[in-house]
Design a protein around this motif. Structure first.
Motif, PDB file in Angstrom:
ATOM      1  N   ALA A  83       0.832  -1.207   0.000  1.00  0.00           N
ATOM      2  CA  ALA A  83       0.000   0.000   0.000  1.00  0.00           C
ATOM      3  C   ALA A  83       0.868   1.260   0.000  1.00  0.00           C
ATOM      4  O   ALA A  83       0.593   2.220  -0.727  1.00  0.00           O
ATOM      5  CB  ALA A  83      -0.928  -0.007   1.209  1.00  0.00           C
ATOM      6  N   LEU A  84       1.912   1.238   0.801  1.00  0.00           N
ATOM      7  CA  LEU A  84       2.804   2.395   0.888  1.00  0.00           C
ATOM      8  C   LEU A  84       3.538   2.636  -0.430  1.00  0.00           C
ATOM      9  O   LEU A  84       3.702   3.778  -0.858  1.00  0.00           O
ATOM     10  CB  LEU A  84       3.811   2.190   2.020  1.00  0.00           C
ATOM     11  N   GLU A  85       3.969   1.561  -1.066  1.00  0.00           N
ATOM     12  CA  GLU A  85       4.676   1.694  -2.341  1.00  0.00           C
ATOM     13  C   GLU A  85       3.761   2.179  -3.447  1.00  0.00           C
ATOM     14  O   GLU A  85       4.175   2.908  -4.353  1.00  0.00           O
ATOM     15  CB  GLU A  85       5.302   0.348  -2.710  1.00  0.00           C
ATOM     16  N   ASP A  86       2.488   1.794  -3.365  1.00  0.00           N
ATOM     17  CA  ASP A  86       1.532   2.204  -4.401  1.00  0.00           C
ATOM     18  C   ASP A  86       1.040   3.638  -4.182  1.00  0.00           C
ATOM     19  O   ASP A  86       1.031   4.460  -5.093  1.00  0.00           O
ATOM     20  CB  ASP A  86       0.342   1.244  -4.409  1.00  0.00           C
ATOM     21  N   PHE A  87       0.636   3.966  -2.946  1.00  0.00           N
ATOM     22  CA  PHE A  87       0.023   5.272  -2.667  1.00  0.00           C
ATOM     23  C   PHE A  87       1.059   6.361  -2.379  1.00  0.00           C
ATOM     24  O   PHE A  87       0.829   7.538  -2.671  1.00  0.00           O
ATOM     25  CB  PHE A  87      -0.948   5.146  -1.488  1.00  0.00           C
ATOM     26  N   LYS A  88       2.185   5.971  -1.799  1.00  0.00           N
ATOM     27  CA  LYS A  88       3.262   6.909  -1.458  1.00  0.00           C
ATOM     28  C   LYS A  88       2.763   8.080  -0.600  1.00  0.00           C
ATOM     29  O   LYS A  88       2.875   9.261  -0.973  1.00  0.00           O
ATOM     30  CB  LYS A  88       3.947   7.428  -2.721  1.00  0.00           C
ATOM     31  N   PRO A  89       2.235   7.783   0.591  1.00  0.00           N
ATOM     32  CA  PRO A  89       1.701   8.849   1.447  1.00  0.00           C
ATOM     33  C   PRO A  89       2.808   9.710   2.060  1.00  0.00           C
ATOM     34  O   PRO A  89       3.941   9.247   2.262  1.00  0.00           O
ATOM     35  CB  PRO A  89       0.965   8.082   2.548  1.00  0.00           C
ATOM     36  N   ASP A  90       2.457  10.941   2.366  1.00  0.00           N
ATOM     37  CA  ASP A  90       3.367  11.820   3.105  1.00  0.00           C
ATOM     38  C   ASP A  90       3.296  11.518   4.601  1.00  0.00           C
ATOM     39  O   ASP A  90       4.253  11.746   5.339  1.00  0.00           O
ATOM     40  CB  ASP A  90       2.997  13.283   2.875  1.00  0.00           C
ATOM     41  N   ILE A  91       2.122  11.042   5.026  1.00  0.00           N
ATOM     42  CA  ILE A  91       1.903  10.752   6.441  1.00  0.00           C
ATOM     43  C   ILE A  91       0.876   9.619   6.559  1.00  0.00           C
ATOM     44  O   ILE A  91       0.010   9.471   5.682  1.00  0.00           O
ATOM     45  CB  ILE A  91       1.433  12.025   7.190  1.00  0.00           C
ATOM     46  N   VAL A  92       0.981   8.833   7.618  1.00  0.00           N
ATOM     47  CA  VAL A  92      -0.002   7.781   7.879  1.00  0.00           C
ATOM     48  C   VAL A  92      -0.686   8.099   9.199  1.00  0.00           C
ATOM     49  O   VAL A  92      -0.023   8.292  10.221  1.00  0.00           O
ATOM     50  CB  VAL A  92       0.650   6.389   7.950  1.00  0.00           C
ATOM     51  N   HIS A  93      -2.005   8.177   9.165  1.00  0.00           N
ATOM     52  CA  HIS A  93      -2.786   8.468  10.371  1.00  0.00           C
ATOM     53  C   HIS A  93      -3.514   7.187  10.784  1.00  0.00           C
ATOM     54  O   HIS A  93      -4.433   6.727  10.120  1.00  0.00           O
ATOM     55  CB  HIS A  93      -3.791   9.589  10.109  1.00  0.00           C
ATOM     56  N   VAL A  94      -3.057   6.629  11.895  1.00  0.00           N
ATOM     57  CA  VAL A  94      -3.557   5.348  12.380  1.00  0.00           C
ATOM     58  C   VAL A  94      -4.608   5.565  13.454  1.00  0.00           C
ATOM     59  O   VAL A  94      -4.431   6.394  14.349  1.00  0.00           O
ATOM     60  CB  VAL A  94      -2.383   4.505  12.953  1.00  0.00           C
ATOM     61  N   ASN A  95      -5.698   4.807  13.362  1.00  0.00           N
ATOM     62  CA  ASN A  95      -6.734   4.834  14.391  1.00  0.00           C
ATOM     63  C   ASN A  95      -6.716   3.471  15.098  1.00  0.00           C
ATOM     64  O   ASN A  95      -5.669   3.035  15.533  1.00  0.00           O
ATOM     65  CB  ASN A  95      -8.079   5.167  13.758  1.00  0.00           C
ATOM     66  N   ASN A  96      -7.822   2.809  15.254  1.00  0.00           N
ATOM     67  CA  ASN A  96      -7.814   1.495  15.899  1.00  0.00           C
ATOM     68  C   ASN A  96      -7.168   0.470  14.963  1.00  0.00           C
ATOM     69  O   ASN A  96      -7.717   0.161  13.906  1.00  0.00           O
ATOM     70  CB  ASN A  96      -9.238   1.059  16.255  1.00  0.00           C
ATOM     71  N   PHE A  97      -6.019  -0.039  15.355  1.00  0.00           N
ATOM     72  CA  PHE A  97      -5.291  -0.978  14.504  1.00  0.00           C
ATOM     73  C   PHE A  97      -4.883  -2.235  15.256  1.00  0.00           C
ATOM     74  O   PHE A  97      -4.593  -3.263  14.646  1.00  0.00           O
ATOM     75  CB  PHE A  97      -4.025  -0.310  13.940  1.00  0.00           C
ATOM     76  N   GLN A  98      -4.865  -2.174  16.582  1.00  0.00           N
ATOM     77  CA  GLN A  98      -4.361  -3.287  17.375  1.00  0.00           C
ATOM     78  C   GLN A  98      -5.186  -4.554  17.116  1.00  0.00           C
ATOM     79  O   GLN A  98      -6.341  -4.519  16.805  1.00  0.00           O
ATOM     80  CB  GLN A  98      -4.395  -2.932  18.868  1.00  0.00           C
ATOM     81  N   ARG A  99      -4.530  -5.678  17.274  1.00  0.00           N
ATOM     82  CA  ARG A  99      -5.093  -7.014  17.083  1.00  0.00           C
ATOM     83  C   ARG A  99      -5.383  -7.337  15.625  1.00  0.00           C
ATOM     84  O   ARG A  99      -4.595  -8.014  14.993  1.00  0.00           O
ATOM     85  CB  ARG A  99      -6.324  -7.223  17.990  1.00  0.00           C
TER      86      ARG A  99
END
Length: 406
Positions: A83-99
């Motif tokens: 996903a990172l290689e395709d979209f190339k974001p400047d920033i990643v904003h993470v919300n509920n990700f655990q588990r």
């Protein structure tokens, strides 16, 4: 700016998802490009933006093979890299990700040297059972500072030794690998209360900012009336204090109570209503969609938020204030930050049923108080919880991180 938004559910399951989707719209309104990273699910919302999905994990029915995947998933690590290689974001904003998404996605992002913002919608960073309540539904802080075996001893995660053990192992993994203290660059807490708790647990206060969530004020600019009933809306569960509310209301001679929502305590509620002969005074509305909910809020006399756990920044309170209705709120977690006592509502000692009953009686009987609180509520929401004010603050956080000024 290109922002990759991460959340384990990609449909409107709760407050985290509401924030996830509304933040995306807010960012797009200001010219940013967004993409989403989440789990596959038949209920997923199609956004029209780029979407990246990993295989769904159901923690209630998942196989034993999936147990360690909730701590670190090699598959999800690979999916995040793609996903990172395709979209190339400047920033990643993470919300509920655990588990369900696991800490592996954080590793993938760090390897690309992309800044990570994390919004802490709950206290899972501190508590393996997420709620900071034990199996008896009492406030518990015994797992703070990495003492996660307490969760296993008390079976805090849904009364299950296995689930509690997995939660504890996850907690140890996150702590040893410094996910919150080092790997995540910046943390947003929707309440000052959560910020304080994270600092107490070892996260530097310099990398945390408390920002209350925002609401689309124009959607709540509706004409109000007063049809004389108190209103509760939300999950019908013990931690939400719904049984306290019913018992407090049973002490009153006058007034009506409407309850909207579904949950595990529904049968207990029905039994209390029957036992106290309150069938004419208490109305169970069941699940309501957002428009139906707004209609009931605008017609109610006041809303009650009787939680007995560390609530963060309940949308139920913010939406009520935005409509211009007062709130009686438990004095716990982030609730008193929103419900300004004797200004836009009343607060009470969170587990004191008698005090809650007294506050409800006062609100039912004092029309002038209701009108004053309602006006103040509208003004407070307009001044503090609008989306443009929120955008300025979060854009400033993004800019500093992208520029390397942490």
């Amino acid at each position: 700016m290109k922002v990759l938004l991460v959340n384990k559910f990609h449909y409107l399951k709760g407050g985290s998802e509401k924030y996830y989707f509304e933040l995306a719209e807010l960012l797009k309104e200001h010219g940013h490009e967004v993409a989403f990273f989440s789990m596959e699910d038949q209920k997923n919302i199609i956004t029209g933006d780029k979407e990246y999905f990993v295989e769904k994990i159901d923690l209630n029915t998942g196989s034993k093979l999936k147990a360690l995947d909730v701590i670190y998933s090699k598959t999800n690590y690979k999916k995040m890299k793609e996903a990172l290689e395709d979209f190339k974001p400047d920033i990643v904003h993470v919300n509920n990700f655990q588990r369900q998404l696991s800490a592996s996605i954080i590793k993938a992002i760090k390897e690309k040297n992309i800044p990570i913002v994390f919004t802490a919608h709950d206290v899972q960073a501190i508590c393996p059972a997420i709620t900071m309540m034990d199996n008896d539904k009492k406030i518990c802080e015994k797992c703070m500072h990495g003492k996660y075996l307490n969760c296993v001893k008390k079976k805090c995660n849904k009364g299950s030794t296995l689930k509690s053990l997995i939660g504890a192992l996850e907690g140890y993994y996150y702590r040893i690998n410094k996910i919150y203290t080092k790997k995540i660059d910046f943390i947003i807490t929707p309440s000052e209360f959560y910020k304080v708790k994270l600092i107490e647990d070892g996260v530097s206060g310099e990398k945390i900012e408390a920002l209350h969530n925002f609401v689309e004020l124009s959607k709540y600019d509706i004409k109000t009336s007063d049809e004389g009933y108190a209103l509760y809306f939300g999950r019908l569960s013990k931690e939400k204090g719904i049984l306290n509310l019913i018992n407090a209301f049973s002490m009153l001679k006058n007034g009506k109570l409407y309850i909207a929502g579904e949950g595990p305590e529904k049968e207990n509620i029905e039994n209390i209503i029957k036992k106290n002969n309150m069938q004419e005074k208490v109305k169970l509305l069941g699940f309501l969609n957002s428009d139906e909910m707004k209609e009931h809020i605008r017609k109610c006399k006041f809303v009650v938020v009787p939680s007995i756990w560390y609530e963060n920044c309940p949308y139920s309170v913010m939406e009520t204030l935005a409509i211009g209705k007062p709130v009686i709120g438990a004095d716990i977690g982030g609730i008193p930050e929103l419900v300004k006592n004797n200004e836009c509502g009343l607060t009470y000692d969170y587990d004191n049923i008698t005090e809650l009953s007294e506050k409800m009686k006062r609100m039912f009987e004092d029309k002038e108080l209701i009108e004053r609180f309602g006006k103040n509520a509208k003004k407070l929401a307009t001044n503090l919880y609008g989306k443009e004010l929120y955008y300025k603050k979060i854009a400033n956080i993004y800019d500093k991180l992208v520029k390397g000024d942490k």
